[in-house]
Design a protein around this motif. Structure first.
Motif, PDB file in Angstrom:
ATOM      1  N   GLY A 479       0.920  -1.188   0.120  1.00  0.00           N
ATOM      2  CA  GLY A 479       0.037   0.089   0.211  1.00  0.00           C
ATOM      3  C   GLY A 479       0.775   1.297   0.014  1.00  0.00           C
ATOM      4  N   GLN A 480       2.130   1.240   0.549  1.00  0.00           N
ATOM      5  CA  GLN A 480       3.231   2.155   0.259  1.00  0.00           C
ATOM      6  C   GLN A 480       3.839   2.015  -0.877  1.00  0.00           C
ATOM      7  OE1 GLN A 480       5.479   2.763   4.269  1.00  0.00           O
ATOM      8  NE2 GLN A 480       3.777   1.690   5.188  1.00  0.00           N
ATOM      9  N   GLY A 481       5.051   2.464  -1.099  1.00  0.00           N
ATOM     10  CA  GLY A 481       5.576   2.034  -2.283  1.00  0.00           C
ATOM     11  C   GLY A 481       6.559   3.228  -2.986  1.00  0.00           C
ATOM     12  N   HIS A 482       6.314   3.460  -4.020  1.00  0.00           N
ATOM     13  CA  HIS A 482       7.128   4.411  -4.813  1.00  0.00           C
ATOM     14  C   HIS A 482       7.539   5.682  -4.230  1.00  0.00           C
ATOM     15  CE1 HIS A 482       5.365   2.142  -8.361  1.00  0.00           C
ATOM     16  NE2 HIS A 482       6.448   1.502  -7.979  1.00  0.00           N
ATOM     17  N   GLU A 483       6.658   6.335  -3.540  1.00  0.00           N
ATOM     18  CA  GLU A 483       6.759   7.518  -3.137  1.00  0.00           C
ATOM     19  C   GLU A 483       7.307   7.488  -1.758  1.00  0.00           C
ATOM     20  OE1 GLU A 483       3.978  11.274  -1.014  1.00  0.00           O
ATOM     21  OE2 GLU A 483       3.122   9.891  -2.331  1.00  0.00           O
ATOM     22  N   GLU A 484       7.247   6.477  -0.978  1.00  0.00           N
ATOM     23  CA  GLU A 484       8.038   6.435   0.300  1.00  0.00           C
ATOM     24  C   GLU A 484       9.406   5.823   0.187  1.00  0.00           C
ATOM     25  OE1 GLU A 484       4.832   5.157  -0.502  1.00  0.00           O
ATOM     26  OE2 GLU A 484       3.642   6.332   1.411  1.00  0.00           O
ATOM     27  N   PHE A 485       9.416   4.954  -1.019  1.00  0.00           N
ATOM     28  CA  PHE A 485      10.687   4.583  -1.241  1.00  0.00           C
ATOM     29  C   PHE A 485      11.579   5.853  -1.583  1.00  0.00           C
ATOM     30  CE2 PHE A 485      14.002   3.225  -4.515  1.00  0.00           C
ATOM     31  CZ  PHE A 485      14.565   2.066  -3.831  1.00  0.00           C
ATOM     32  N   LYS A 486      11.049   6.959  -2.693  1.00  0.00           N
ATOM     33  CA  LYS A 486      12.108   7.806  -2.933  1.00  0.00           C
ATOM     34  C   LYS A 486      12.359   8.804  -1.608  1.00  0.00           C
ATOM     35  CE  LYS A 486      10.645  10.346  -6.291  1.00  0.00           C
ATOM     36  NZ  LYS A 486       9.578  11.032  -7.159  1.00  0.00           N
ATOM     37  N   ASN A 487      11.184   8.988  -0.915  1.00  0.00           N
ATOM     38  CA  ASN A 487      11.286   9.786   0.301  1.00  0.00           C
ATOM     39  C   ASN A 487      12.443   9.484   1.331  1.00  0.00           C
ATOM     40  OD1 ASN A 487       9.958  12.116   1.572  1.00  0.00           O
ATOM     41  ND2 ASN A 487       9.614  10.885   3.197  1.00  0.00           N
ATOM     42  N   GLU A 488      12.465   8.041   1.529  1.00  0.00           N
ATOM     43  CA  GLU A 488      13.469   7.424   2.532  1.00  0.00           C
ATOM     44  C   GLU A 488      14.695   7.411   1.909  1.00  0.00           C
ATOM     45  OE1 GLU A 488      13.730   3.868   5.950  1.00  0.00           O
ATOM     46  OE2 GLU A 488      11.922   4.193   4.548  1.00  0.00           O
ATOM     47  N   LYS A 584      17.754   2.890  17.698  1.00  0.00           N
ATOM     48  CA  LYS A 584      18.034   3.443  16.266  1.00  0.00           C
ATOM     49  C   LYS A 584      16.586   3.593  15.453  1.00  0.00           C
ATOM     50  CE  LYS A 584      22.645   2.204  16.178  1.00  0.00           C
ATOM     51  NZ  LYS A 584      23.859   3.032  15.527  1.00  0.00           N
ATOM     52  N   ILE A 585      16.371   5.010  15.335  1.00  0.00           N
ATOM     53  CA  ILE A 585      15.255   5.366  14.686  1.00  0.00           C
ATOM     54  C   ILE A 585      15.197   4.937  13.221  1.00  0.00           C
ATOM     55  CG2 ILE A 585      13.549   7.211  14.231  1.00  0.00           C
ATOM     56  CD1 ILE A 585      14.768   8.628  16.517  1.00  0.00           C
ATOM     57  N   SER A 586      14.084   4.312  12.805  1.00  0.00           N
ATOM     58  CA  SER A 586      13.959   3.666  11.624  1.00  0.00           C
ATOM     59  C   SER A 586      12.615   4.235  10.675  1.00  0.00           C
ATOM     60  CB  SER A 586      14.101   2.306  11.462  1.00  0.00           C
ATOM     61  OG  SER A 586      12.818   1.764  11.785  1.00  0.00           O
ATOM     62  N   ASP A 587      12.577   3.750   9.165  1.00  0.00           N
ATOM     63  CA  ASP A 587      11.185   4.152   8.523  1.00  0.00           C
ATOM     64  C   ASP A 587      11.090   5.596   8.384  1.00  0.00           C
ATOM     65  OD1 ASP A 587       9.052   3.633   7.167  1.00  0.00           O
ATOM     66  OD2 ASP A 587       8.337   2.103   8.194  1.00  0.00           O
ATOM     67  N   PHE A 588      11.741   6.274   7.534  1.00  0.00           N
ATOM     68  CA  PHE A 588      11.471   7.752   7.288  1.00  0.00           C
ATOM     69  C   PHE A 588      10.532   7.734   5.865  1.00  0.00           C
ATOM     70  CE2 PHE A 588      14.817   7.671  10.436  1.00  0.00           C
ATOM     71  CZ  PHE A 588      14.895   9.066  10.637  1.00  0.00           C
ATOM     72  N   GLY A 589       9.957   6.736   5.492  1.00  0.00           N
ATOM     73  CA  GLY A 589       9.196   6.783   4.302  1.00  0.00           C
ATOM     74  C   GLY A 589       7.963   7.756   4.228  1.00  0.00           C
ATOM     75  N   MET A 590       7.517   8.111   5.615  1.00  0.00           N
ATOM     76  CA  MET A 590       6.533   9.103   5.839  1.00  0.00           C
ATOM     77  C   MET A 590       6.970  10.234   6.376  1.00  0.00           C
ATOM     78  SD  MET A 590       3.574   6.517   7.382  1.00  0.00           S
ATOM     79  CE  MET A 590       2.987   5.005   6.245  1.00  0.00           C
ATOM     80  N   ALA A 591       8.207  10.630   6.411  1.00  0.00           N
ATOM     81  CA  ALA A 591       8.734  11.713   7.005  1.00  0.00           C
ATOM     82  C   ALA A 591       8.653  13.065   6.169  1.00  0.00           C
ATOM     83  CB  ALA A 591      10.205  11.579   7.424  1.00  0.00           C
ATOM     84  N   ARG A 592       8.499  14.248   6.539  1.00  0.00           N
ATOM     85  CA  ARG A 592       8.637  15.450   5.713  1.00  0.00           C
ATOM     86  C   ARG A 592       9.624  16.377   6.057  1.00  0.00           C
ATOM     87  NH1 ARG A 592       6.588  12.740   2.960  1.00  0.00           N
ATOM     88  NH2 ARG A 592       4.437  12.568   2.054  1.00  0.00           N
ATOM     89  N   ILE A 593      10.086  17.210   5.164  1.00  0.00           N
ATOM     90  CA  ILE A 593      11.275  18.180   5.393  1.00  0.00           C
ATOM     91  C   ILE A 593      10.548  19.622   5.750  1.00  0.00           C
ATOM     92  CG2 ILE A 593      12.931  19.327   4.344  1.00  0.00           C
ATOM     93  CD1 ILE A 593      13.630  17.146   2.470  1.00  0.00           C
ATOM     94  N   PHE A 594      11.028  20.234   6.823  1.00  0.00           N
ATOM     95  CA  PHE A 594      10.733  21.588   6.946  1.00  0.00           C
ATOM     96  C   PHE A 594      11.450  22.773   6.606  1.00  0.00           C
ATOM     97  CE2 PHE A 594       6.802  21.834  10.295  1.00  0.00           C
ATOM     98  CZ  PHE A 594       5.911  20.935   9.647  1.00  0.00           C
TER      99      PHE A 594
END
Length: 763
Positions: A479-488, A584-594
């Protein structure tokens, strides 16, 4: 009982290696000053069970165990030091604090195992150990030594369930009694399989395989109070042996139990979760001197004559107490049992049918099973026009998806040229070939699989330099995917901190999208802190260091990294632990830059995990640094209490973890929030300080929450009294907010998490 007892074709029988002659004790009692060593055993009153040190066949290690005593090749039914084997027989005695302990046999100083019970001060030098005729080892004190023991082995089963033992689940705390298989027939160490009450559906028993998930499940039981099933077997003495399987729900203690009893207590009986994941009920037959199976054949019958579809006086056999198989087809147009039977009888592909009221007051449903998934699907495909439309639609959608993916791949290669291979921004992230990744993971074999998230499966890999890595592979069904891959890929490649998981490389070849991380041998935080058996690895010192480490990692991404980042999905399953238990903090697929001067943002696509999201984000789509602070506050309370925030949502319609902890805190009973496994040994002022900081982080108004800089300083400070006063936390009670009334964004998505509940609704 349904098909709770699985059947195996070959019985794996192993025997303990007892290379010495036993000097048997005369009774079942262990008192202060006495001990059991290599040449001694405790014997239950009737001689049915024995306790002592043993070494399995083909094994050089020694364990303290309990076994059936009066039969050849006695099977082990309980093991104390499964995770800490001895090189030679040890010493079993009552320790100085009154607990049952195993010490190293050579020095008699090194503690190998302890019953680790919380004992009153008056119990010192006053406890006793007893081996009961049931096979239960009891730590007793006072008048009710056996009726109300301080500790008993029946509460800590190994791989065997004896009559009278139980497996259980506390629905409020998720604490379990469960079986864990041996690693192998000659290795008592915990294996890959466990059996217990299902956390998500506490009305069934489930066998789970490590890094795999559910492996086998029982029928679903009616837990309105008590359910019992009795099964009769003919035993060697030509009398019937009646087994009573009981499933009970205790509303007073919020516990669900599964147990079984036997009509003839002289019969030797045991249920074993073997190293292959099969749960087998075994009976000792004195006449044949063997253990025989009392189970059900799990294979499928083979029809001798072909069906004539009802034309040759064919009919159905009624079968009761069975678990319903998967892949059923519901025929809602059949209003009676006779219509349901007739429909199945005249369809040669139909194997069985059942009639049920799905909900109280609902009409009867006809449930049918066919020769396979294909038959069930074909049952509905009666109109060629529908099939044609479906094929055209699917083909069009597939072509559009392929075109979109190829276009994205071309654009993303241009965009990521610098971050993936070194270039514009100076970031060097090696590109790995698919061939080398296939070699590292043994072609993505199931044996290498570590787990699976919303992104896809994660595998353990060994690089040519013998470096262990974790390889995250995008699932085509994700359900996640390309966008989260690029983001991470863009974000984590530019982040370097000791408390962030390190991205080592990536692969984008032959439509595979793969990320390569440093390997975390202690898995994720949720696998330890919420597991009643694993959490003992996390003493208070480790828990506090984990809280500090997470705080440092979040502070880094908020303030000190090259990019100012809001994680948006901080939760226990996204905190990985290295070999030293460093987080160790992981999974930055949903993170956003401010931006550096940006304080908050708004989104129409709320992402995250239910229970960790702040109210302004869950309800309105507003997120900021304070959103991560809220998630961190929930994490603190989970780490301190050892309880999942989501467990309260499942079993209480109103209470939350923060609400439960807050009520105790207000009443001056904050110590009761602390996990029982560390409560006695923790630093009380430090634990209470962490709880206080947690409450400050989960305030309803973002302005009332501290920044991560302040959080870190508060955790480092020595004076808890100097902390600001906390108001009642947000979400201390579950509330149902109408979506339209609070302006919840139209698009809501959540990260996949096997531990927490994800619901696309704001609370």
């Amino acid at each position: 009982m349904g098909r709770l007892i699985a059947c195996v074709l070959t019985l794996l029988v192993f025997s303990p290696k007892l290379p010495f002659s036993f000097c048997t004790s005369k009774h079942n009692l262990l008192v202060p000053g006495k001990s059991i060593s290599a040449d001694q055993t405790l014997i239950s009153p009737t001689g049915n069970f024995a306790l002592g040190f043993f070494s399995p066949e083909n094994c050089t290690k020694y364990f303290l165990g309990i076994w059936y005593n009066t039969i050849p090749n006695p099977p082990i039914v309980w093991v104390a030091n499964r995770e800490t084997p001895l090189d030679s027989p040890g010493v079993f005695l009552l320790g100085s604090d009154g607990n049952l302990v195993v010490l190293d046999g050579k020095t008699r100083k090194a503690l190998i195992w302890s019953s680790n019970a919380s004992l009153p001060a008056s119990a010192t030098n006053a406890t006793i150990g007893l081996l009961m005729d049931t096979g239960n080892l009891v730590l007793g004190f006072g008048k009710d030594q056996t009726r109300d023991p301080l500790w008993q082995s029946f509460d800590h089963p190994s791989d065997t369930l004896l009559p009278g033992m139980m497996i259980s689940l506390n629905k409020r705390t998720d604490q379990q009694r469960r079986l864990t298989s041996w690693a192998a027939v000659d290795d008592p160490k915990p294996g890959k399989f466990s059996l217990g009450i299902d956390l998500q559906v506490p009305a069934l028993v489930v066998v789970r395989k490590e890094n795999f998930g559910p492996y086998w499940r029982s029928a679903v039981y009616n837990l309105t109070g008590h359910e019992s099933k009795s099964i009769a077997f003919k035993n060697p003495s030509a009398t019937f042996l009646v087994l009573s399987f009981n499933v009970e729900s205790d509303d007073h203690t919020d516990e669900v139990y599964f147990t079984y009893r036997v009509s003839d207590t002289s019969v030797k009986l045991r249920s074993v979760l073997n190293p292959n994941g099969l749960f087998v009920l075994l009976l000792w037959q004195d006449d044949s001197k063997t253990w025989s199976e009392l189970g059900y054949w799990t294979g499928e019958c083979v029809r001798e004559k072909a069906l004539t579809c009802g034309r040759n006086r064919e009919g159905f056999s009624k079968v009761e107490f069975l678990k319903l198989p998967d892949h059923a087809v519901v025929l809602e147009n059949k209003k009676s049992r006779s219509e349901c039977e007739s429909e199945c009888l005249h369809n040669c592909s139909c194997k069985a049918y059942a009639c049920a009221n799905v909900a109280q007051g609902s009409p009867m449903r006809c449930i049918t099973w066919y020769g396979g998934k294909g038959h069930a699907k074909n049952f509905f495909k009666k109109r060629w026009a529908v099939i044609a439309i479906a094929i055209v639609s699917a083909t069009t959608g597939l072509l559009a998806a392929i075109f979109g993916y190829l276009l994205w791949k071309r654009i993303s290669r241009n965009e990521d040229n610098g971050s993936a291979g070194g270039g514009k921004d100076g970031t060097e992230l090696p590109l790995s070939g698919l061939k080398s990744i296939l070699a590292a993971t043994n072609n993505f074999s199931e044996a290498n699989k570590l787990g699976e998230g919303g992104f896809g499966p994660v595998y353990k890999g060994i690089l040519p330099e013998n470096e262990e890595v974790a390889i995250k592979r995008l699932s085509k069904k994700s359900g996640q995917g390309h966008e989260e891959f690029k983001n991470e890929l863009k974000l984590i490649a530019k982040l370097q901190h000791t408390n962030l998981v390190r991205l080592l490389g990536c692969c984008n070849e032959e439509e595979e999208m793969i990320l390569i991380y440093e390997y975390m041998p202690n898995r994720s935080l949720d696998k330890l802190v919420f597991d009643p058996y694993e959490k003992i690895k996390l003493d208070w010192g480790k828990r506090f260091r984990i809280i500090e480490g997470i705080a440092q990692g979040v502070l880094y991404i908020h303030k000190y990294s090259r990019l100012r980042i809001i994680h948006r999905d901080l939760k226990a399953s996204n905190i990985l632990l290295d070999g030293e238990m460093n987080p160790k903090i992981s999974d930055f697929g949903m993170a956003r830059i401010f931006g550096m001067n940006q304080t908050e943002a708004n989104t129409g696509r709320v992402v995250g995990t239910y229970g960790y999201m702040s109210p302004e984000y869950a309800l309105l789509g507003n997120f900021s640094e304070k959103s991560d602070v809220f998630s961190f506050g929930v994490l603190i309370l989970e780490i301190v209490s050892g309880k999942r925030n989501s467990s309260f949502h499942r079993f209480d319609p109103t209470l939350t973890l923060t609400g439960w902890a807050w009520e105790l805190w207000k009443e001056g009973r904050g110590m009761e929030v602390i996990d029982e496994s560390v409560r006695e040994a923790c630093e009380p002022h430090e634990a209470l300080k962490c709880m206080h900081v947690g409450f400050l982080c989960v305030q309803e108004d973002p302005a009332d929450r501290p920044t991560m800089s302040s959080v870190f300083l508060m955790l480092q400070g020595n004076e808890a009294a100097s902390l600001p006063l906390s108001k009642e936390p947000a979400f201390s009670m579950h509330r149902n907010y109408p979506r339209a009334a609070v302006g919840i964004p139209a698009v809501t998505s959540f990260s996949n998490n096997v531990i927490t509940i994800s619901i696309p609704e704001g609370r």
